[in-house]
Design a protein around this motif. Sequence first.
Motif, PDB file in Angstrom:
ATOM      1  N   GLN A   1     -14.989  13.387   4.334  1.00 42.12           N
ATOM      2  CA  GLN A   1     -15.757  14.444   4.975  1.00 42.12           C
ATOM      3  C   GLN A   1     -16.647  13.898   6.090  1.00 42.12           C
ATOM      4  OE1 GLN A   1     -15.138  17.738   4.170  1.00 42.12           O
ATOM      5  NE2 GLN A   1     -16.169  17.927   6.147  1.00 42.12           N
TER       6      GLN A   1
ATOM      7  N   PRO B   1     -18.242  21.385   2.587  1.00 46.39           N
ATOM      8  CA  PRO B   1     -17.164  21.804   3.484  1.00 46.39           C
ATOM      9  C   PRO B   1     -15.836  21.984   2.760  1.00 46.39           C
ATOM     10  CG  PRO B   1     -18.427  20.002   4.431  1.00 46.39           C
ATOM     11  CD  PRO B   1     -18.861  20.128   3.006  1.00 46.39           C
TER      12      PRO B   1
ATOM     13  N   SER C   1     -24.049  23.627   2.089  1.00 40.05           N
ATOM     14  CA  SER C   1     -22.642  23.902   1.789  1.00 40.05           C
ATOM     15  C   SER C   1     -21.867  22.613   1.563  1.00 40.05           C
ATOM     16  CB  SER C   1     -21.998  24.670   2.954  1.00 40.05           C
ATOM     17  OG  SER C   1     -21.981  23.862   4.124  1.00 40.05           O
TER      18      SER C   1
ATOM     19  N   ASN D   1     -11.939  23.452  15.905  1.00 40.02           N
ATOM     20  CA  ASN D   1     -13.343  23.267  16.255  1.00 40.02           C
ATOM     21  C   ASN D   1     -13.531  23.003  17.744  1.00 40.02           C
ATOM     22  OD1 ASN D   1     -15.295  23.070  13.706  1.00 40.02           O
ATOM     23  ND2 ASN D   1     -13.300  22.271  13.098  1.00 40.02           N
TER      24      ASN D   1
ATOM     25  N   PRO E   1     -23.253  25.312  16.862  1.00 40.42           N
ATOM     26  CA  PRO E   1     -22.549  25.287  15.572  1.00 40.42           C
ATOM     27  C   PRO E   1     -22.264  23.880  15.074  1.00 40.42           C
ATOM     28  CG  PRO E   1     -21.510  26.825  17.107  1.00 40.42           C
ATOM     29  CD  PRO E   1     -22.471  26.019  17.902  1.00 40.42           C
ATOM     30  N   GLN E   2     -21.976  22.961  16.003  1.00 39.96           N
ATOM     31  CA  GLN E   2     -21.694  21.587  15.610  1.00 39.96           C
ATOM     32  C   GLN E   2     -22.919  20.932  14.972  1.00 39.96           C
ATOM     33  OE1 GLN E   2     -18.541  20.658  16.175  1.00 39.96           O
ATOM     34  NE2 GLN E   2     -18.001  22.384  17.466  1.00 39.96           N
TER      35      GLN E   2
ATOM     36  N   MET F   1     -16.514  15.286   9.845  1.00 39.26           N
ATOM     37  CA  MET F   1     -17.686  15.843  10.517  1.00 39.26           C
ATOM     38  C   MET F   1     -17.986  15.115  11.825  1.00 39.26           C
ATOM     39  SD  MET F   1     -18.584  18.349   8.554  1.00 39.26           S
ATOM     40  CE  MET F   1     -20.210  18.782   9.145  1.00 39.26           C
TER      41      MET F   1
ATOM     42  N   VAL G   1     -24.561  20.415   5.976  1.00 36.14           N
ATOM     43  CA  VAL G   1     -23.571  19.880   5.042  1.00 36.14           C
ATOM     44  C   VAL G   1     -24.238  19.087   3.921  1.00 36.14           C
ATOM     45  CG1 VAL G   1     -23.213  17.741   6.355  1.00 36.14           C
ATOM     46  CG2 VAL G   1     -21.392  18.613   4.887  1.00 36.14           C
TER      47      VAL G   1
ATOM     48  N   ASN H   1     -25.600  22.478  13.738  1.00 44.48           N
ATOM     49  CA  ASN H   1     -25.969  23.190  12.515  1.00 44.48           C
ATOM     50  C   ASN H   1     -25.130  22.743  11.325  1.00 44.48           C
ATOM     51  OD1 ASN H   1     -27.906  24.623  13.867  1.00 44.48           O
ATOM     52  ND2 ASN H   1     -26.755  26.536  13.963  1.00 44.48           N
ATOM     53  N   SER H   2     -23.844  22.524  11.553  1.00 44.18           N
ATOM     54  CA  SER H   2     -22.978  22.098  10.450  1.00 44.18           C
ATOM     55  C   SER H   2     -23.367  20.714   9.947  1.00 44.18           C
ATOM     56  CB  SER H   2     -21.516  22.114  10.894  1.00 44.18           C
ATOM     57  OG  SER H   2     -21.291  21.166  11.928  1.00 44.18           O
TER      58      SER H   2
END
Length: 249
Positions: free
Chosen positions: A203, A183, A181, A133, A169-170, A207, A177, A172-173
Amino acid sequence: MHVISWGSLAWCAIPVVLIATVYTRWSGKASEVLLSAARMTLQLIGVGYVLVALFENPSPWITGGVLVVMICIASWIALRPVNHQRNYLKPTLIALTCSAGLHLFISLVLVIGVDSWYEPRVIIPLAGMYFANTMNAISLATERYHSELQEGKPEPKARLTAFQAAMIPQINSLLAVGLVSLPGMMTGQILSGVSPLIAVRYQIMIMTMVLGSGGCGAALMLWQLGRADRSGRQRDNGPADADLVENDL
């Protein structure tokens, strides 16, 4: 936990063939996806055997060597969008090592509380996630920073734009989450029989550490590139214009 046989795993070729077919029908290079999938399979099988050996014989020297190799490979891949410019390799190594190393320390010592930092079963999976990442964040930041400067943007503006792009992207994830989705690590733990509430704690750690590692890695990389860029301009402009260059800070 259900064990997937090698025969059953062969069905995973279906999505690869589907995407390769799209490439072929649209006059693209089907070999790109086929070779990538084949390389992925061979790499993972090879890594699987290596990890089995590491888990059975934990050693700080071997674990440290594996981490060094991972850092070097990740740093080299991170520079792919800027054609692997050699003058970017050192800042990438520094940014990746410092950022991911700090967050590995937080995870292993402060959060999990492992007895031995070199326990392969713990540190290698975490290091893989953090390195990957952080590598992506550095890659996005470097590419955008390089492009912004080529378009004539001032260094502070290029730096901010690049950092924001790397963090998309960080962020958005974090937003997706649990709602969009589950993970991979959490899914794997649940499939292996771990309580979802325990998987959630791991998790959350992953994250937050990924956010910090990626963000710090991108920021440190951009800081180094900006410093080098300002030093270069000072040399080009000469001592008389040094004060004007310093104002760009």
